[in-house]
Write a protein that holds these residues in place. Structure first.
Motif, PDB file in Angstrom:
ATOM      1  N   ALA A 161      15.611  14.264 -53.377  1.00  0.00           N
ATOM      2  CA  ALA A 161      14.981  15.017 -52.284  1.00  0.00           C
ATOM      3  C   ALA A 161      13.964  14.141 -51.553  1.00  0.00           C
ATOM      4  O   ALA A 161      13.892  14.146 -50.314  1.00  0.00           O
ATOM      5  N   GLU A 162      13.184  13.380 -52.301  1.00  0.00           N
ATOM      6  CA  GLU A 162      12.223  12.478 -51.656  1.00  0.00           C
ATOM      7  C   GLU A 162      12.942  11.390 -50.850  1.00  0.00           C
ATOM      8  O   GLU A 162      12.525  11.049 -49.744  1.00  0.00           O
ATOM      9  N   ALA A 163      14.014  10.858 -51.427  1.00  0.00           N
ATOM     10  CA  ALA A 163      14.775   9.836 -50.689  1.00  0.00           C
ATOM     11  C   ALA A 163      15.286  10.403 -49.369  1.00  0.00           C
ATOM     12  O   ALA A 163      15.211   9.751 -48.310  1.00  0.00           O
ATOM     13  N   ALA A 164      15.790  11.634 -49.415  1.00  0.00           N
ATOM     14  CA  ALA A 164      16.307  12.265 -48.203  1.00  0.00           C
ATOM     15  C   ALA A 164      15.185  12.501 -47.192  1.00  0.00           C
ATOM     16  O   ALA A 164      15.356  12.272 -45.981  1.00  0.00           O
ATOM     17  N   ALA A 165      14.037  12.931 -47.689  1.00  0.00           N
ATOM     18  CA  ALA A 165      12.910  13.178 -46.779  1.00  0.00           C
ATOM     19  C   ALA A 165      12.454  11.886 -46.108  1.00  0.00           C
ATOM     20  O   ALA A 165      12.111  11.870 -44.917  1.00  0.00           O
ATOM     21  N   VAL A 166      12.455  10.803 -46.856  1.00  0.00           N
ATOM     22  CA  VAL A 166      12.073   9.504 -46.289  1.00  0.00           C
ATOM     23  C   VAL A 166      13.041   9.096 -45.172  1.00  0.00           C
ATOM     24  O   VAL A 166      12.631   8.694 -44.080  1.00  0.00           O
ATOM     25  N   VAL A 167      14.328   9.215 -45.454  1.00  0.00           N
ATOM     26  CA  VAL A 167      15.326   8.814 -44.448  1.00  0.00           C
ATOM     27  C   VAL A 167      15.176   9.681 -43.195  1.00  0.00           C
ATOM     28  O   VAL A 167      15.207   9.174 -42.065  1.00  0.00           O
ATOM     29  N   LEU A 170      33.604   7.406 -60.088  1.00  0.00           N
ATOM     30  CA  LEU A 170      34.333   8.668 -59.994  1.00  0.00           C
ATOM     31  C   LEU A 170      33.695   9.581 -58.957  1.00  0.00           C
ATOM     32  O   LEU A 170      34.386  10.229 -58.182  1.00  0.00           O
ATOM     33  N   GLY A 171      32.375   9.634 -58.971  1.00  0.00           N
ATOM     34  CA  GLY A 171      31.683  10.524 -58.044  1.00  0.00           C
ATOM     35  C   GLY A 171      30.383   9.915 -57.572  1.00  0.00           C
ATOM     36  O   GLY A 171      29.852   9.004 -58.205  1.00  0.00           O
ATOM     37  N   LEU A 172      29.887  10.396 -56.443  1.00  0.00           N
ATOM     38  CA  LEU A 172      28.658   9.851 -55.862  1.00  0.00           C
ATOM     39  C   LEU A 172      27.798  10.979 -55.287  1.00  0.00           C
ATOM     40  O   LEU A 172      28.309  12.004 -54.838  1.00  0.00           O
ATOM     41  N   GLU A 173      26.506  10.712 -55.287  1.00  0.00           N
ATOM     42  CA  GLU A 173      25.580  11.501 -54.478  1.00  0.00           C
ATOM     43  C   GLU A 173      24.966  10.527 -53.480  1.00  0.00           C
ATOM     44  O   GLU A 173      24.530   9.443 -53.867  1.00  0.00           O
ATOM     45  N   VAL A 174      24.937  10.921 -52.217  1.00  0.00           N
ATOM     46  CA  VAL A 174      24.518   9.997 -51.167  1.00  0.00           C
ATOM     47  C   VAL A 174      23.595  10.700 -50.178  1.00  0.00           C
ATOM     48  O   VAL A 174      23.883  11.827 -49.763  1.00  0.00           O
ATOM     49  N   VAL A 175      22.502  10.033 -49.823  1.00  0.00           N
ATOM     50  CA  VAL A 175      21.675  10.509 -48.719  1.00  0.00           C
ATOM     51  C   VAL A 175      22.249   9.916 -47.428  1.00  0.00           C
ATOM     52  O   VAL A 175      22.412   8.705 -47.307  1.00  0.00           O
ATOM     53  N   THR A 176      22.595  10.778 -46.495  1.00  0.00           N
ATOM     54  CA  THR A 176      23.199  10.310 -45.246  1.00  0.00           C
ATOM     55  C   THR A 176      22.109   9.823 -44.291  1.00  0.00           C
ATOM     56  O   THR A 176      20.929  10.102 -44.494  1.00  0.00           O
ATOM     57  N   PRO A 177      22.499   9.112 -43.230  1.00  0.00           N
ATOM     58  CA  PRO A 177      21.506   8.639 -42.264  1.00  0.00           C
ATOM     59  C   PRO A 177      20.727   9.760 -41.573  1.00  0.00           C
ATOM     60  O   PRO A 177      19.672   9.515 -41.006  1.00  0.00           O
ATOM     61  N   ASP A 178      21.243  10.988 -41.645  1.00  0.00           N
ATOM     62  CA  ASP A 178      20.501  12.136 -41.101  1.00  0.00           C
ATOM     63  C   ASP A 178      19.517  12.706 -42.098  1.00  0.00           C
ATOM     64  O   ASP A 178      18.823  13.679 -41.791  1.00  0.00           O
ATOM     65  N   GLY A 179      19.518  12.179 -43.314  1.00  0.00           N
ATOM     66  CA  GLY A 179      18.647  12.752 -44.332  1.00  0.00           C
ATOM     67  C   GLY A 179      19.250  13.964 -45.009  1.00  0.00           C
ATOM     68  O   GLY A 179      18.548  14.756 -45.634  1.00  0.00           O
ATOM     69  N   MET A 180      20.577  14.132 -44.869  1.00  0.00           N
ATOM     70  CA  MET A 180      21.251  15.180 -45.629  1.00  0.00           C
ATOM     71  C   MET A 180      21.687  14.565 -46.964  1.00  0.00           C
ATOM     72  O   MET A 180      21.703  13.350 -47.122  1.00  0.00           O
ATOM     73  N   VAL A 181      22.060  15.427 -47.911  1.00  0.00           N
ATOM     74  CA  VAL A 181      22.531  14.919 -49.208  1.00  0.00           C
ATOM     75  C   VAL A 181      23.980  15.342 -49.409  1.00  0.00           C
ATOM     76  O   VAL A 181      24.297  16.534 -49.380  1.00  0.00           O
ATOM     77  N   TRP A 182      24.859  14.349 -49.572  1.00  0.00           N
ATOM     78  CA  TRP A 182      26.255  14.652 -49.895  1.00  0.00           C
ATOM     79  C   TRP A 182      26.393  14.707 -51.403  1.00  0.00           C
ATOM     80  O   TRP A 182      26.148  13.729 -52.091  1.00  0.00           O
ATOM     81  N   ASP A 183      26.790  15.866 -51.915  1.00  0.00           N
ATOM     82  CA  ASP A 183      27.022  16.007 -53.341  1.00  0.00           C
ATOM     83  C   ASP A 183      28.500  15.779 -53.630  1.00  0.00           C
ATOM     84  O   ASP A 183      29.314  16.681 -53.511  1.00  0.00           O
ATOM     85  N   GLY A 184      28.818  14.558 -53.978  1.00  0.00           N
ATOM     86  CA  GLY A 184      30.196  14.224 -54.353  1.00  0.00           C
ATOM     87  C   GLY A 184      30.248  13.817 -55.814  1.00  0.00           C
ATOM     88  O   GLY A 184      31.007  12.935 -56.191  1.00  0.00           O
ATOM     89  N   LEU A 185      29.416  14.490 -56.604  1.00  0.00           N
ATOM     90  CA  LEU A 185      29.301  14.117 -58.025  1.00  0.00           C
ATOM     91  C   LEU A 185      30.397  14.737 -58.876  1.00  0.00           C
ATOM     92  O   LEU A 185      30.119  15.347 -59.911  1.00  0.00           O
ATOM     93  N   ARG A 186      31.619  14.599 -58.434  1.00  0.00           N
ATOM     94  CA  ARG A 186      32.720  15.037 -59.285  1.00  0.00           C
ATOM     95  C   ARG A 186      32.965  13.968 -60.349  1.00  0.00           C
ATOM     96  O   ARG A 186      32.496  12.840 -60.224  1.00  0.00           O
ATOM     97  N   ALA A 187      33.690  14.340 -61.368  1.00  0.00           N
ATOM     98  CA  ALA A 187      33.809  13.440 -62.515  1.00  0.00           C
ATOM     99  C   ALA A 187      35.267  13.185 -62.879  1.00  0.00           C
ATOM    100  O   ALA A 187      35.598  13.026 -64.036  1.00  0.00           O
ATOM    101  N   VAL A 188      36.124  13.157 -61.856  1.00  0.00           N
ATOM    102  CA  VAL A 188      37.549  12.944 -62.123  1.00  0.00           C
ATOM    103  C   VAL A 188      38.094  11.785 -61.301  1.00  0.00           C
ATOM    104  O   VAL A 188      37.644  11.527 -60.184  1.00  0.00           O
ATOM    105  N   GLN A 189      39.069  11.105 -61.895  1.00  0.00           N
ATOM    106  CA  GLN A 189      39.723  10.013 -61.189  1.00  0.00           C
ATOM    107  C   GLN A 189      40.603  10.560 -60.060  1.00  0.00           C
ATOM    108  O   GLN A 189      40.577  10.057 -58.946  1.00  0.00           O
TER     109      GLN A 189
END
Lengths: 468, 468
Positions: A48-54, A163-182
């Motif tokens: 959340a802090e990372a997203a707020a910074v971006v 397998l999965g990622l969580e990413v802060v986008t350049p807009d400061g949104m958070v993409w929850d792609g934390l799936r755990a499957v190949q």
């Protein structure tokens, strides 16, 4: 203090915002070639802090430079302008419980690779990513640069292990792609796209990684090969005969060995004879029933009969295995201590390694007679760290760095290879990349950047030029 | 005949442009659920023709639907509106010389997977992608859907096996990304992005694929497991003890076995006892020195001691091995012959398979009491083909197809899995995908589509809704 700096320091608190001399350790890149003082270094404690910074930086028109362990060789994790904030995830270091049944683990992007290795050891699991910088490199940086290392030919690069990622986008949104499957084809492969994007499309904050069971036995050998062509042929044979055990297949040259032995007095070379080329072979198996030594010895005998291998020994202890590996791993350090150097991170189809090295030597010798060439790297995937030292008695390259880079890039490209194999582009190779890319590729990459980061907030000037 | 149809038939010539009844074989999808008559079917002879077709269609505002072998299960390769042209690459079937030293081959996108397997056989090389439709599925379609199959847990999905690509963009340009190296970080990983993009970002026309040496020996066993949890535990044990040999780890249920035996009279079940769950294990090795049978037998004994395995046999011949595999591979056919069915292509973390199957049974039984559940698939990567037949004595699902799909999607998602594991989204799952995606993921995917294909020329309505 400008308004947006106040905003950032309020978001992050005193532990999370570094400026002035506190920010200095983050300012320059590993090779000390890039980096100007940024507004400060943001060290978010969570996503959340990372997203707020971006978000705040984007609104203020401040560039955001994601930084992992800052071990990159291409200057992609430091600022090239003062109106920038470095975002370091070094406080986000949580390592989840490994899941042995599913072969996966969730980790924060700030986790140091060696710390992950250590955390997995008691569980009998491993994360098969090994490279020289593993004591400092962080998961987020490894993902951002799509790291490869010495086991990539068997287990893949970071993009194959994520397998999965969580990413802060350049807009400061958070993409929850934390799936755990190949197997996940529910849309575009965003998780793969962020690997190697060098922080220009988002900041990876968390990842689910693929794990493997730790092998129960391993065996290593150091071999002297008659030449590079012999090393390639022997590698092909090994992939056929022992492909599923092959856990390491590293090569280096006598030029590199000599530099390492010269500058690192505690290094020892223990075989009876020297040669032009060396191969470090490692086999590993999960089954105690596999006669690994016998398989490696038999391959070695075959290699000698064929005239490919001229000398060699299996490691007779863990200590000797470490010594063998150090001969390979100290190549960069040996060359660094020799003085000025030029690094090139080439890949060619593995079968073309010997051809590349032969043609490269002719080209480089033509550009600067006597230039010393030290190629070493990963035989299994054709990755050649093709490093140069000036001719004996010279301290520099006579201003010909660009000429070497261009000629080697052309040669690798003609052979179906890449001039940016596993170190990425960063700032160091962006001009070369733009020049080398076809017009369609240039346009596709610019559009991609433009779609994700139209204001060019994230790592501007890295990987691609300004977005379309 | 409209102007643009004239243009297309002129670009392609009589062999390359099919309309009317000639186009009918391309019109409907494999499951005969989707597809309206298009303007015609373009069958370009080469990449330049494919590019010209896309360009002409884009200018005329005609939708372009790329089609491979048309074996997809989600309706992603047929038209849903008459103002569309199907582009079939079935005339582009060149297979290059395999490069055994580099482990790679260049092929046209129209090559049928089984033809590639056949072409590689004399070279002692293999392309490790195996799935039911391999006799018709084409490389381009396999890339477009990021196919997985039975060896994905070991060798990866298509995205892991693609080294380079050539792609016609929605503008009718050609991206030459036909490099032949694993390690290539000279920009965004476009080659990975096109895998699984279902033809919505471009038409893959050619690919460089990764090859492996053919194993020199293999051994297979059919095992009766006490339940799904036992299958999962045994799989974990096998990955630890024989992970590097594991070439197949398929499961199916007694419900599916019964359906297959009922409808395929030439199928034979040869073990003495039945159980609830079956496991098909295959080990393979490049080394003749590995005691594969001993390793498999010892695992089997362990499994029996632990009460996980209740019966089992190693295949004593190639013929018996084929019979074992047919028991697994005829599951879809057995169920199809039983009548109406609902297919779900789920993945969950491999350790969660048994939990998913237990919870799924409760949920589905709650929606329609007596519904018959037939889960089968790939244990190593958690991919469950979770198929339903109506309750005994019923011919349909009482209009509850949507309810099943939604409930199973939620369950898989909660477990960190996917509701579109290896079949993709196509038209069949697009609504579900849009509903299931978080707002950020939806936006990122729409932006990606918009950046590559702003006019929505390529496969509109597949994978994502209209671009941003």
């Amino acid at each position: 203090m400008t308004d947006h700096v106040t905003t950032l320091s309020e978001i992050l608190g005193p532990k999370g915002w570094l400026s002035g001399t506190d920010a200095e350790p983050y300012q320059r890149d590993w090779l000390n070639r890039y980096g100007v003082a940024p507004l400060g270094v943001a060290r978010p404690a969570n996503t959340a802090e990372a997203a707020a910074v971006v978000k705040a930086c984007r609104e203020a028109g401040v560039a955001v430079i994601p930084q992992g362990g800052n071990t990159g060789l291409c200057g992609g994790a430091v600022a090239d302008q003062p109106n920038a904030v470095i975002v370091s995830l070094s406080r986000m270091t949580a390592i989840g419980e490994p899941n042995p049944e599913s072969g996966s683990i969730a980790v924060d992007a700030g986790v140091v690779l060696a710390a992950l290795h250590e955390a997995l050891e008691p569980h009998g699991l491993m994360f098969p990513m090994h490279l020289g910088a593993e004591g400092s490199a962080r998961i987020g940086g490894l993902i951002g640069t799509n790291a490869g290392g010495s086991q990539a030919f068997r287990y893949g690069m970071m993009q194959d292990l994520v397998l999965g990622l969580e990413v802060v986008t350049p807009d400061g949104m958070v993409w929850d792609g934390l799936r755990a499957v190949q197997k996940d084809n529910a849309g575009y492969q965003l998780r793969k796209l962020y690997c190697g994007a060098e922080g220009t499309l988002g900041i990876v904050t968390r990842a689910v990684l693929r794990l493997y069971p730790t092998p129960k036995q391993q065996t290593s050998a150091l071999l002297v090969m008659s030449d590079f062509a012999a090393a390639v042929s022997f590698g092909v044979y090994l992939r056929g005969e022992a492909g599923e055990f092959l856990a390491g297949l590293e090569f280096f040259s006598d030029a590199g060995l000599a530099l390492a032995l010269k500058h690192l007095p505690d290094l020892a070379y223990q075989l009876e004879s020297r040669g032009d080329v060396y191969l470090l072979v490692e086999l590993a198996s999960g089954s105690p029933r596999v006669p690994l030594d016998e398989i490696l010895n038999s391959a070695l005998e075959w290699g000698m009969e064929q005239g490919l291998v001229t000398d060699g020994a299996l490691a007779n202890s863990g200590a000797q295995r470490s010594q063998f590996w150090r001969l390979r791993e100290e190549q960069p350090e040996g060359q660094r201590l020799e003085g000025e150097q030029l690094k090139h991170d080439i890949s060619v189809p593995p079968g073309a390694i010997a051809r590349f090295i032969k043609a490269g030597a002719e080209i480089c010798g033509g550009i600067l007679p006597g230039v010393r060439i030290n190629p070493f790297g990963h035989l299994g995937d054709g990755n050649i760290h093709y490093n140069l030292s000036p001719p004996e008695g010279r301290a520099d390259f006579d201003g010909k760095a660009g000429q070497f880079a261009e000629a080697l890039t052309s040669l690798a490209t003609e052979m179906g290879g890449s001039f940016a194999a596993e170190h990425g582009l960063g700032r160091a190779k962006i001009a070369m990349a733009e020049q080398n890319r076809g017009i369609v590729e240039r346009e596709l990459m610019a559009r991609l950047k433009g779609a994700f980061d139209p204001q060019d907030t994230l790592n501007p000037g890295v990987l691609v030029h300004a977005p379309l």
